[in-house]
Design a protein around this motif. Structure first.
Motif, short mmCIF file in Angstrom:
data_model
loop_
_atom_site.label_atom_id
_atom_site.label_comp_id
_atom_site.label_asym_id
_atom_site.label_seq_id
_atom_site.Cartn_x
_atom_site.Cartn_y
_atom_site.Cartn_z
N LYS B 137 0.86 -1.17 0.00
CA LYS B 137 0.00 0.00 0.00
C LYS B 137 0.90 1.23 0.00
O LYS B 137 1.11 1.87 1.03
CB LYS B 137 -0.93 -0.01 1.21
CG LYS B 137 -1.70 1.28 1.32
CD LYS B 137 -3.11 1.13 1.73
CE LYS B 137 -3.72 2.52 1.67
NZ LYS B 137 -5.13 2.55 1.76
N GLY B 138 1.52 1.49 -1.15
CA GLY B 138 2.40 2.65 -1.25
C GLY B 138 3.54 2.54 -0.26
O GLY B 138 4.24 1.54 -0.22
N ASP B 140 3.22 2.78 3.08
CA ASP B 140 2.82 2.29 4.39
C ASP B 140 2.86 0.77 4.44
O ASP B 140 2.66 0.09 3.45
CB ASP B 140 1.40 2.77 4.72
CG ASP B 140 1.32 4.29 4.74
OD1 ASP B 140 2.35 4.93 5.03
OD2 ASP B 140 0.24 4.82 4.45
N LYS C 16 -8.60 5.38 3.40
CA LYS C 16 -7.18 5.81 3.35
C LYS C 16 -6.62 5.70 1.93
O LYS C 16 -5.68 4.91 1.68
CB LYS C 16 -6.31 5.00 4.30
CG LYS C 16 -6.53 5.27 5.78
CD LYS C 16 -5.61 4.51 6.69
CE LYS C 16 -4.28 5.13 6.98
NZ LYS C 16 -4.29 6.54 7.34
N LEU C 18 -4.65 5.79 -1.49
CA LEU C 18 -3.23 5.95 -1.82
C LEU C 18 -3.13 7.03 -2.90
O LEU C 18 -3.59 6.85 -4.03
CB LEU C 18 -2.68 4.61 -2.31
CG LEU C 18 -1.20 4.59 -2.70
CD1 LEU C 18 -0.32 5.14 -1.60
CD2 LEU C 18 -0.78 3.16 -3.03
N SER C 41 -3.07 8.38 2.32
CA SER C 41 -1.77 7.72 2.31
C SER C 41 -0.98 8.24 1.11
O SER C 41 -1.19 7.82 -0.02
CB SER C 41 -1.99 6.20 2.20
OG SER C 41 -0.76 5.52 2.11
N MET C 43 2.13 9.12 -1.53
CA MET C 43 3.30 8.45 -2.13
C MET C 43 3.89 9.46 -3.10
O MET C 43 3.25 9.87 -4.05
CB MET C 43 2.79 7.20 -2.86
CG MET C 43 3.82 6.48 -3.71
SD MET C 43 3.22 4.83 -4.27
CE MET C 43 2.03 5.29 -5.57
N ALA C 58 -2.12 3.34 -7.28
CA ALA C 58 -2.69 4.57 -6.71
C ALA C 58 -4.19 4.68 -6.93
O ALA C 58 -4.73 4.22 -7.93
CB ALA C 58 -2.00 5.78 -7.33
N ASP C 59 -4.85 5.34 -5.98
CA ASP C 59 -6.27 5.65 -6.12
C ASP C 59 -6.47 6.98 -6.84
O ASP C 59 -7.52 7.21 -7.43
CB ASP C 59 -6.92 5.71 -4.74
CG ASP C 59 -6.93 4.35 -4.06
OD1 ASP C 59 -7.47 3.39 -4.67
OD2 ASP C 59 -6.37 4.22 -2.97
#
Lengths: 264, 264, 264
Positions: B137-138, B140, C16, C18, C41, C43, C58-59
């Motif tokens: 998750k990136g 984390d 959360k 990304l 989160s 990045m 990624a989101d």
């Protein structure tokens, strides 16, 4: 002198000079914030394709070699050549002068483009004199400001750049020798406060009246704001945060009462 | 163990080791400040032309791949090869291990240059074992520290690098298995505190006595300072600022009373 | 509308998201911290070799051209092309639009890759309309938000991008015109708060439900948190630090009582 510094502070806040910065990664955020807090308008730009065009908008330029590499060195050289050509005053922060041939070579090229002001710690100013690698402890000075006043005077004579030496006492070397006795030892525990001093000098250069008084104003205001912030700081985190507040709030009465400045 | 950590803290503050950092843009300011607050002397340098010469001045090296690109990767490889050659202890922060082939390849090359210490979160340590992309998750972690102790022990056996796993509990894996049970959940809401832990380990490596005890000292002092800062923090902004103050102030009595360390 | 924003805040904190950021050096730390404090989160990645693979995790994506150079421009173009292709929503911060041809050309290429949202100050939004250099004062706006609502509407019609205009009043221009009347003048004395607003919008885009409501949520939550932080701030240093705390703590009741939002 205090009257002129106060006057410059008012001028800076009224004009909000646009200060272009080609600076290092460590302090980019902090120096932008220091300039904003005081009342300037920072612009952080380094693309080789863009620096000349952007510089035309700027009132002054700050060049800081802290995290310089080959690309950034080229940008700095392009920008300072242009600054010299079109008359934009600029200040050089020679961080780490003397720690490598790479850094010394860049500094030699930059100084050929006639900085209006140079600000560094004593070891850096000393290293500038010979452009040779000298015994250094990384980015921290191993000498006192007093020890390099004559070196600074020699640089001023040879290049015309006003030289500001930061340390326990600060000196501004130009047509006169000026001493500022403010600041706090805790300031050495926060990274890049020297760089912020340089940026603040750059802010004052944006006034474009008398560069010597502007350099003195930058050193004075920054050291005094740092001293005010350190007085109540619990530690370096609190000091950094509080320093912006003091740069934002510092005024005529603070200067009148607490600035410890001597013209020698 | 607490006595040795206290001793190391005093040694670090007396020696003020010069710590060279090739690190990421996000945390460059913060890790320099963390090192300064504790008592070290940080130097942030990455120019390919300069890293080898600068490294000769350094007591230790921190390499952190957070925002690595092709240029920075080359600098890191040049510097760590040199560090191995001339005996400068160095710590690797493998941020984002497993999220791309690019990052895994760099890590493989870096680990070939024999890091003294590796510090990461559980997902990163897990990814290091295979150098393959894993479900991440990136930046984390999606795993607990406990889950990768055996992976860390395998890395230690194969590479000789002491492995520090950060998480709710921290583990230091070397000639023994050590557990540190300090810190605070709020620390995950501030960016780059893992990177600061790595930098602090780098600071202790500058002592150059016993790298295992130095790694333990770095993890312990950082987690304890973080816990002390978090105890009264109103939120992440306040925590970040207060952390520097705690690193500046942390002392023998804090260690004696609050460090929760176990040698398994 | 307040109910939907509250709902989005809860969704963001639960999911959360990304959020990948290709952003500028000045604000990299601050925008990561803003995202973390709120519950996202972050990045931060820019290597050309890596951006496409990382984007798959990624989101959402944030692209900010503040300190762009030739290399970073290429990364941004690669990443946004990929984002458009695989359906990752992305937000563009066109800092300094209009100050150079270099910057205008990059923006033209980026906008061809269909940003989901564009957020800028009034001068930047105005400059986007023509992709020509316009009278600018560096990074600060010389116009009011109201003056460019029609320009924003034109951009929305031509590109489909929701346009957020920051200023004393904020406007979100999409299928409706929404006004947010929070924030504080002191926010202009801290660098990169516009960039943080953009990052927070990027965080909300990670929810992936209704991009218009997500853009409104980002602008609203950020301006309200800034106002809450400024209310008790002694100056810009204190404001910056306190802003993270407010992003961490902001809740349904703050939105209900203090968000000043109007749908025109």
């Amino acid at each position: 002198m205090k009257r002129q510094i106060t006057q410059n502070l008012k001028l800076l806040r009224a004009k909000k000079p646009l200060v272009m910065n080609i600076t290092n990664f460590v302090v980019m955020n902090n120096t932008a914030n220091a300039l904003l807090a005081l009342g300037g308008s920072p612009m952080m730009i380094h693309a080789k394709t863009e620096v000349e065009q952007a510089l035309k908008l700027a009132d002054s330029l700050v060049v800081n070699i802290g995290t310089v590499d080959e690309y950034w060195a080229e940008s700095m050289i392009i920008a300072t050549k242009k600054a010299q050509k079109i008359g934009v005053p600029w200040v050089l922060d020679p961080i780490g002068a003397g720690i490598s041939d790479f850094r010394n070579d860049i500094l030699q090229e930059l100084i050929a483009n006639k900085p209006t002001v140079i600000r560094g710690n004593a070891s850096e100013i000393f290293a500038l004199n010979s452009f040779s690698t000298v015994a250094q402890k990384g980015m921290d000075s191993t000498m006192n400001s007093e020890q390099v006043i004559d070196v600074a005077q020699e640089i001023y004579r040879q290049t015309g750049a006003i030289v500001c030496i930061s340390g326990e006492k600060d000196y501004i070397v130009g047509r006169q020798l000026v001493e500022v006795n403010n600041g706090s030892p805790m300031m050495t525990t926060v990274t890049g406060l020297g760089c912020s001093a340089t940026a603040i000098i750059g802010g004052f250069l944006g006034i474009k009246k008398d560069v010597f008084i502007e350099a003195i104003s930058g050193v004075s205001i920054f050291s005094l704001a740092g001293e005010m912030a350190a007085k109540k700081a619990r530690g370096p985190g609190n000091l950094q945060s509080s320093l912006y507040d003091k740069l934002y709030l510092i005024n005529e009465s603070n200067i009148a009462q607490h600035l410890a400045i001597t013209v020698h």
